[in-house]
Each structure stands twice: as C-alpha cells, then as structure tokens.
Write an enzyme that holds these catalytic residues in place. Sequence first.
Site, PDB file in Angstrom:
ATOM      1  CG  ASP A   1     -14.188   3.061 -19.173  1.00  0.00           C
ATOM      2  OD1 ASP A   1     -14.543   4.138 -18.677  1.00  0.00           O
ATOM      3  OD2 ASP A   1     -14.760   2.549 -20.143  1.00  0.00           O
TER       4      ASP A   1
ATOM      5  CB  CYS B   1     -18.438   3.846 -16.850  1.00  0.00           C
ATOM      6  SG  CYS B   1     -18.050   4.529 -18.439  1.00  0.00           S
TER       7      CYS B   1
END
Length: 80
Positions: A13, A53
């Site tokens: 991430d 994301c």
Amino acid sequence: MTLPPNVLLIVTDEQRYDTLGCTGCERISTPNIDGLAANGMLFENAFCTTPICTPSRASIFSGLYQMSGTFLWFGSFQRK
C-alpha cells in the site's frame, strides 16, 4: 499432466517506486522486499489504474478498469 504455476502477487500500500532499496533508494531500508525482488520478479514498468487502494486492487483481480462500470468506488461490485 502439467500443473498450473503457483503465483503469489504481493502488493504494498502507498509504496512509490523510488522508496524501495531494490530500485535504488538508499534512505529507506526494505530488506524483505529487496530479497523478494532479487529472488522473484520485479516489475519496473508497471502502472495502476487508480491511486485509490480498493478500486486499484479490484482492477488487478478483475482485469477491468475502475471506470468500466463493473465495480464502484470503495470496492463494491455491481452485477450487470
């Protein structure tokens, strides 16, 4: 009978390309990712479809762009 290959895709991430030791960064220590890159595959010319994301991961798993209308923001899928 030939068995299909085992594939493990690791996605980090909020990780910029230039923040990994294996891509030349000397300020941040990333020994585990560097080891994976040295012994596996490192994609040096990859792009994401969206900077958020969940839609980005949905694109990876579905093979579709986020704007295709198949899934909405926040990762909720829409049946057609």
